[in-house]
Enzyme design. Structure first.
Site, PDB file in Angstrom:
ATOM      1  N   GLU A 148       0.874  -1.172   0.000  1.00 31.12           N
ATOM      2  CA  GLU A 148       0.000   0.000   0.000  1.00 31.12           C
ATOM      3  C   GLU A 148       0.917   1.230   0.000  1.00 31.12           C
ATOM      4  O   GLU A 148       1.834   1.311   0.828  1.00 31.12           O
ATOM      5  CB  GLU A 148      -0.883   0.011   1.250  1.00 31.12           C
ATOM      6  CG  GLU A 148      -1.854   1.179   1.195  1.00 31.12           C
ATOM      7  CD  GLU A 148      -2.850   1.233   2.340  1.00 31.12           C
ATOM      8  OE1 GLU A 148      -2.828   0.353   3.222  1.00 31.12           O
ATOM      9  OE2 GLU A 148      -3.644   2.193   2.336  1.00 31.12           O
ATOM     10  N   ARG A 186       5.207 -13.498   9.200  1.00 32.22           N
ATOM     11  CA  ARG A 186       5.891 -12.247   8.900  1.00 32.22           C
ATOM     12  C   ARG A 186       7.256 -12.233   9.579  1.00 32.22           C
ATOM     13  O   ARG A 186       7.503 -12.992  10.504  1.00 32.22           O
ATOM     14  CB  ARG A 186       5.040 -11.041   9.286  1.00 32.22           C
ATOM     15  CG  ARG A 186       4.713 -10.933  10.757  1.00 32.22           C
ATOM     16  CD  ARG A 186       3.594  -9.934  11.011  1.00 32.22           C
ATOM     17  NE  ARG A 186       3.971  -8.578  10.660  1.00 32.22           N
ATOM     18  CZ  ARG A 186       3.312  -7.826   9.772  1.00 32.22           C
ATOM     19  NH1 ARG A 186       2.263  -8.297   9.148  1.00 32.22           N
ATOM     20  NH2 ARG A 186       3.684  -6.613   9.540  1.00 32.22           N
ATOM     21  N   LYS A 209       4.171   0.711  10.668  1.00 24.58           N
ATOM     22  CA  LYS A 209       4.309   2.005   9.975  1.00 24.58           C
ATOM     23  C   LYS A 209       3.876   3.150  10.884  1.00 24.58           C
ATOM     24  O   LYS A 209       4.439   4.228  10.827  1.00 24.58           O
ATOM     25  CB  LYS A 209       3.440   2.027   8.720  1.00 24.58           C
ATOM     26  CG  LYS A 209       4.000   1.242   7.557  1.00 24.58           C
ATOM     27  CD  LYS A 209       3.070   1.387   6.356  1.00 24.58           C
ATOM     28  CE  LYS A 209       3.295   0.261   5.366  1.00 24.58           C
ATOM     29  NZ  LYS A 209       2.251   0.188   4.356  1.00 24.58           N
TER      30      LYS A 209
HETATM   31  P1  ATP Z   1      -0.039  -1.672   7.128  1.00 23.01           P
HETATM   32  O1  ATP Z   1      -1.001  -2.740   6.718  1.00 23.01           O
HETATM   33  O2  ATP Z   1       0.156  -1.464   8.581  1.00 23.01           O
HETATM   34  O3  ATP Z   1      -0.163  -0.396   6.368  1.00 23.01           O
HETATM   35  P2  ATP Z   1       1.935  -3.399   5.988  1.00 23.01           P
HETATM   36  O4  ATP Z   1       3.315  -3.478   6.534  1.00 23.01           O
HETATM   37  O5  ATP Z   1       1.064  -4.573   5.996  1.00 23.01           O
HETATM   38  O6  ATP Z   1       1.365  -2.180   6.751  1.00 23.01           O
HETATM   39  P3  ATP Z   1       1.620  -3.252   3.135  1.00 23.01           P
HETATM   40  O7  ATP Z   1       2.074  -2.193   2.240  1.00 23.01           O
HETATM   41  O8  ATP Z   1       0.196  -3.601   3.131  1.00 23.01           O
HETATM   42  O9  ATP Z   1       2.059  -2.816   4.552  1.00 23.01           O
HETATM   43  O10 ATP Z   1       2.490  -4.552   2.919  1.00 23.01           O
HETATM   44  C1  ATP Z   1       2.799  -5.060   1.650  1.00 23.01           C
HETATM   45  C2  ATP Z   1       3.120  -6.526   1.743  1.00 23.01           C
HETATM   46  O11 ATP Z   1       4.233  -6.722   2.594  1.00 23.01           O
HETATM   47  C3  ATP Z   1       1.978  -7.310   2.305  1.00 23.01           C
HETATM   48  O12 ATP Z   1       1.792  -8.462   1.491  1.00 23.01           O
HETATM   49  C4  ATP Z   1       2.417  -7.676   3.668  1.00 23.01           C
HETATM   50  O13 ATP Z   1       1.902  -8.911   4.074  1.00 23.01           O
HETATM   51  C5  ATP Z   1       3.937  -7.728   3.522  1.00 23.01           C
HETATM   52  N1  ATP Z   1       4.580  -7.452   4.798  1.00 23.01           N
HETATM   53  C6  ATP Z   1       4.419  -6.363   5.574  1.00 23.01           C
HETATM   54  N2  ATP Z   1       5.120  -6.486   6.722  1.00 23.01           N
HETATM   55  C7  ATP Z   1       5.759  -7.676   6.659  1.00 23.01           C
HETATM   56  C8  ATP Z   1       6.650  -8.385   7.533  1.00 23.01           C
HETATM   57  N3  ATP Z   1       7.033  -7.888   8.712  1.00 23.01           N
HETATM   58  N4  ATP Z   1       7.099  -9.596   7.141  1.00 23.01           N
HETATM   59  C9  ATP Z   1       6.733 -10.118   5.952  1.00 23.01           C
HETATM   60  N5  ATP Z   1       5.906  -9.499   5.089  1.00 23.01           N
HETATM   61  C10 ATP Z   1       5.414  -8.302   5.426  1.00 23.01           C
END
Ligand code: ATP
Ligand code: MG
Length: 570
Positions: free
Chosen positions: A31, A258, A268
């Protein structure tokens, strides 16, 4: 790399059974509401490596369904960071917003099938009526609207006839479903906000759950890999796709754990807080776990990829030690970083028997791990800087470095013996007077006598001045936020210390981002904007080896205790 894990095993089986016609197509779906961090790197490495290993492709798709939080700058930054990490997406970047028309059409299809309805309840009521694990859901009074009425209202929502939040479109699934996500989830909401790509074209936006699976399906994604928190969204992912006419075979969602790291926060929201309250200089501060921060810190992208390969995939959440990541960084830099001399806490050495005005050019090896890196000349004169801690007036036991009457080696230079000191009014040493042995050029004594320590030095006349940032953990707790504590309660006020260092003159020729080893001190990255500023990337000591040793010892002790009192096995 041909690792094996539950996702790769599944993909192999899918290829063998010709599921998806043997195709493998993955995607990374950020995102654009923040910068990428080391956690995202896990998802990136997984999706791109799998595509690569199985001859498939991996899309970059921005999940831009929430215009409030999203920004075009993040779109650019994410693409830059992805390239830095070493991955190239399949074709142009894609956007969920590219599919807004198709998603709208599909929403009407669900209404036509009696599978979606317009609800006039406000967000709070909807949330309250969803119930919980032990409380039943309550049907909306608008749940039984006719197809015609729903269509008319949904078109009205789209045409801007209603205020923000006045109505939503919901899936009509089951308000008693054991999975909360299946209790008539919201598919569309009214929101008047300018979108980074579609501007003010739309006043309704699909939710993540109504955009993600369909975007996968439109792009012909086969394996939709996401983190464990989406596990209970999977039935909804499937429900939506099962009820639509898809252009490709239905993609399949699989979840993995994760990445969590000790001493590291990846939320974030909290990272933004650190930036906004000035705890760090910005998203690209070298203490941040963002890819930009790690880049400024001097982490080689290959080391990040190797670390992620090494830890592999799991189906249960866990936490990896940051020291393990650092050991990959150290191993990588050990092979590539040029060795240089720098003094971080300088004290003056005067060589009393050095010929006045003489400069001797000493030859020093650039990288003992890389014969091709060659040698350099380092100017040696009668006034040098050495580290304050490499001299002691009152040496503790086992202190082998310089002290009055003791001889040590100056690396690539000569043996020197301390004779005397000059102190200031507070008794602090300001000069160490030494003699040198001219027969020991290059650091060997012709008579074979040995010294116990080798220390580094910089010629005072030739030294460059530079600022060096030394780092401690940004968060002192290994598991910040454990036991419900505030994560930022463990914010370390001393996470960065700046010192004025003396550098050997060749360090005037460095590139932004270059990482060198300051001998005996660690690896240091040249700042990306200011080549007279260095960031300590990692120290030289392998903390990970130490942790492993401790863990092994603890395990041994445990086993010994367990075995105590048992009859020996014969
Ligand atoms: P938020 O949902 O809090 O805005 P997010 O870290 O999930 O933050 P996204 O941009 O939605 O942000 O994440 C993009 C991709 O990265 C998603 O598929 C998510 O599952 C993956 N991702 C995010 N954080 C992690 C992590 N710590 N380990 C592995 N994959 C991650
Ligand atoms: Mg997310």
């Amino acid at each position: 790399m041909s690792s094996s894990d539950f996702i790769r095993d599944k993909i192999k089986a899918d290829i063998e059974s010709s599921k998806f016609g043997g195709r493998v197509h993955t995607r990374f779906p950020p995102e654009p509401n923040g910068y990428l961090h080391i956690g995202h790197a896990k998802s990136i490495c997984l999706n791109f490596s799998i595509a690569d290993e199985f001859g498939g492709s991996c899309n970059l798709r921005f999940d831009d369904t929430n215009p409030d939080a999203e920004d075009a700058d993040f779109v650019d930054a994410i693409q830059e960071d992805l390239a830095w990490l070493g991955f190239e997406p399949n074709g142009e970047a894609k956007y969920a917003s590219d599919y807004f028309e198709q998603l709208y059409t599909w929403a009407e299809d669900l209404i036509q099938k009696g599978l979606a309805y317009v609800d006039d309840q406000d967000a709070e009521t909807i949330s309250a009526n969803r119930g919980g694990f032990t409380t039943p859901g309550v049907d909306s009074p608008w749940r039984e609207r006719s197809v015609e009425e729903n269509l008319e209202l949904f078109r009205g929502m789209c045409a801007g006839e209603f205020d923000d939040g006045a109505k939503v479109l919901r899936a009509k699934i089951d308000m008693q479903h054991p999975n909360m996500h299946m209790r008539d989830p919201v598919l569309y909401r009214i929101k008047r906000a300018a979108h980074i790509r579609t501007g003010n074209d739309w006043v309704i936006y699909p939710t993540y759950d109504f955009a993600h699976g369909q975007s996968d399906a439109i792009e012909g994604i086969t394996h939709s890999l996401c983190t464990l928190e989406f596990d209970d969204h999977r039935p909804l992912y499937n429900w939506v796709l099962n009820n639509l006419d898809l252009p490709h075979e239905k993609p399949e969602q699989t979840e993995f754990a994760r990445l969590n790291l000790t001493h590291t926060v990846m939320s974030k929201r909290i990272l933004r807080q650190l930036v906004e309250d000035g705890s760090v200089d910005g998203w690209d501060d070298a203490r941040m776990p963002t890819l930009r921060g790690l880049r400024r810190r001097g982490y080689p992208p290959a080391a990040i990829r190797e670390f992620i390969d090494h830890i592999g995939l799991a189906r249960v959440d866990g936490t990896n030690e940051i020291e393990l990541l650092e050991s990959f960084v150290r191993t990588s830099l050990n092979k590539t970083a040029l060795r240089r001399m720098a003094v971080l806490d300088p004290v003056k050495v005067i060589i009393t028997n050095w010929p006045e005005g003489k400069t001797d050019l000493r030859e020093a090896v650039n990288n003992p791990e890389d014969a091709d890196a060659g040698t350099r000349s380092v100017p040696f004169t009668g006034e040098l800087w050495i580290e304050r801690e490499d001299f002691s007036l009152d040496p503790p036991p086992k202190y082998y470095r310089l002290t009055i009457g003791r001889e040590v080696r100056l690396r690539s230079g000569y043996f020197i013996t301390a004779q005397d000191v000059v102190t200031d009014d507070d008794g602090k040493v300001v000069e160490i007077h030494c003699t040198y042995d001219p027969e020991t050029a290059g650091g060997q004594a012709p008579d074979g006598r040995k010294v116990k320590a080798t220390i580094h030095w910089v010629s005072a006349e030739h030294a460059l001045d530079a600022n060096v940032h030394l780092y401690e953990r940004l968060l002192t707790e290994a598991l910040p936020g454990k036991d419900g504590q505030e994560i930022l309660a463990s914010l370390n006020p001393e996470s960065r210390k700046t010192v004025s260092a003396k550098l050997e003159p060749i360090l005037a020729d460095v590139e932004p981002g270059q990482v060198v080893q300051f001998e005996r001190l660690g690896y240091f990255a040249v700042d990306l904007d200011d080549t007279s500023l260095f960031h300590r990337t990692v120290g030289l000591r392998d903390e990970w080896a130490r942790i492993q040793k401790r863990q092994n010892n603890q395990n041994k002790q445990k086993n010994q205790k367990k075995n105590k009192g048992r009859a020996p096995i014969s």
